[in-house]
Motif scaffolding. Sequence first.
Motif, PDB file in Angstrom:
ATOM      1  N   THR A   1       0.814  -1.102   0.009  1.00 52.26           N
ATOM      2  CA  THR A   1      -0.018  -0.093   0.262  1.00 52.26           C
ATOM      3  C   THR A   1       0.917   1.277  -0.113  1.00 52.26           C
ATOM      4  OG1 THR A   1      -1.538  -1.396   1.391  1.00 52.26           O
ATOM      5  CG2 THR A   1      -1.851   0.901   0.937  1.00 52.26           C
ATOM      6  N   GLY A   2       2.278   1.122   0.412  1.00 48.87           N
ATOM      7  CA  GLY A   2       3.000   2.461   0.267  1.00 48.87           C
ATOM      8  C   GLY A   2       3.107   3.257   1.457  1.00 48.87           C
ATOM      9  N   LEU A   3       2.573   2.381   2.664  1.00 55.08           N
ATOM     10  CA  LEU A   3       2.588   3.224   3.852  1.00 55.08           C
ATOM     11  C   LEU A   3       3.817   3.073   4.850  1.00 55.08           C
ATOM     12  CD1 LEU A   3      -1.118   2.625   4.977  1.00 55.08           C
ATOM     13  CD2 LEU A   3      -0.329   4.683   4.029  1.00 55.08           C
ATOM     14  N   LEU A   4       4.932   3.986   4.534  1.00 55.34           N
ATOM     15  CA  LEU A   4       6.042   3.943   5.282  1.00 55.34           C
ATOM     16  C   LEU A   4       5.693   4.308   6.740  1.00 55.34           C
ATOM     17  CD1 LEU A   4       9.011   3.093   5.481  1.00 55.34           C
ATOM     18  CD2 LEU A   4       9.600   5.303   4.797  1.00 55.34           C
ATOM     19  N   SER A   5       5.728   3.192   7.728  1.00 51.01           N
ATOM     20  CA  SER A   5       5.400   3.562   8.970  1.00 51.01           C
ATOM     21  C   SER A   5       6.564   3.299  10.144  1.00 51.01           C
ATOM     22  CB  SER A   5       4.161   2.541   9.607  1.00 51.01           C
ATOM     23  OG  SER A   5       4.128   2.445  10.897  1.00 51.01           O
ATOM     24  N   LEU A   6       6.635   4.049  11.082  1.00 45.02           N
ATOM     25  CA  LEU A   6       7.725   3.644  12.036  1.00 45.02           C
ATOM     26  C   LEU A   6       6.978   3.554  13.342  1.00 45.02           C
ATOM     27  CD1 LEU A   6      10.797   5.883  11.298  1.00 45.02           C
ATOM     28  CD2 LEU A   6      10.320   3.653  10.873  1.00 45.02           C
ATOM     29  N   GLY A   7       5.783   3.139  13.315  1.00 48.19           N
ATOM     30  CA  GLY A   7       4.868   3.084  14.482  1.00 48.19           C
ATOM     31  C   GLY A   7       4.388   1.384  14.855  1.00 48.19           C
ATOM     32  N   HIS A   8       4.755   0.366  13.914  1.00 46.04           N
ATOM     33  CA  HIS A   8       4.259  -0.723  14.187  1.00 46.04           C
ATOM     34  C   HIS A   8       4.710  -1.642  15.452  1.00 46.04           C
ATOM     35  CE1 HIS A   8       2.482  -0.748  10.433  1.00 46.04           C
ATOM     36  NE2 HIS A   8       2.408  -2.097  10.225  1.00 46.04           N
ATOM     37  N   ALA A   9       5.834  -0.848  16.158  1.00 47.53           N
ATOM     38  CA  ALA A   9       6.382  -1.600  17.230  1.00 47.53           C
ATOM     39  C   ALA A   9       4.917  -1.300  18.372  1.00 47.53           C
ATOM     40  CB  ALA A   9       7.281  -0.903  18.063  1.00 47.53           C
TER      41      ALA A   9
END
Length: 259
Positions: free
Chosen positions: A42-50
Amino acid sequence: LALVAVLLAALFVLPTYHATNLARIMVLAVFAMGYNLAFGYTGLLSLGHAMFFAAGMFAMGLPVWHWGWGGGPALLLGLVAGGAMAGAVGLLALRTAGVSFMIVTLMFAQAGYLTILYFGQVTGGDEGFVVDAAARSLFGFDLSSDVPRYLAALALFALALAGCLWLVRSPFGRVMVAMRENEERSRMLGYDPFRVKLAALVISGLYAGAAGAAYGLLFGYVGGSFATIQYSILPLLYVLLGGAGTVLGPFLGALAMFY
């Protein structure tokens, strides 16, 4: 199917040490699959998956620790918690895009980590807590034993892999890829980017929550360290190393990086 068969055969071939490592890798690969659905497809670059991983882990572990819940209900609650947290964060974070989205998700994740530390008397804080051995059972199988733990990890991995394969080949999966490739053209075709991205993020959170809950249940430990930035970067690295936007990439990346 071939990969699942190889992993099943590995249980009878590998020494116990490597079999335990492979069980851990399969759970982390489920986490990476969820990240891959958001980022790779989907192209969602997340840094919150933790935060989603930790939400699943603590939603599983806290009822066991404080109220004596069994492993089955706690595992289910962990899965739901990951998806619910992703939905709540997505409603706010998806008002941004690109680098801004990445920064906002990082801020939410750090807030989640600090919340775990602040309520340390309830959560165990950075030290965490051990999951009661009596609760580490599912359908009568003792998940603290090597073989049942491996089979449980393999079952989770196989279900997640089949779900991922079905999703990316479905019409909705094609729309996810369309959002990644050309959001404006997708909008012109009548698709709502916000709704599609939110749905993709919730599904990603369900995967992360299931992985977090399974990790705590199978390996008997829940701690605040799993909510740190490290566990937002790791699935990104797994996906990039194994191949973003591929079904087997998250497993290959997790396998390579773990060893």
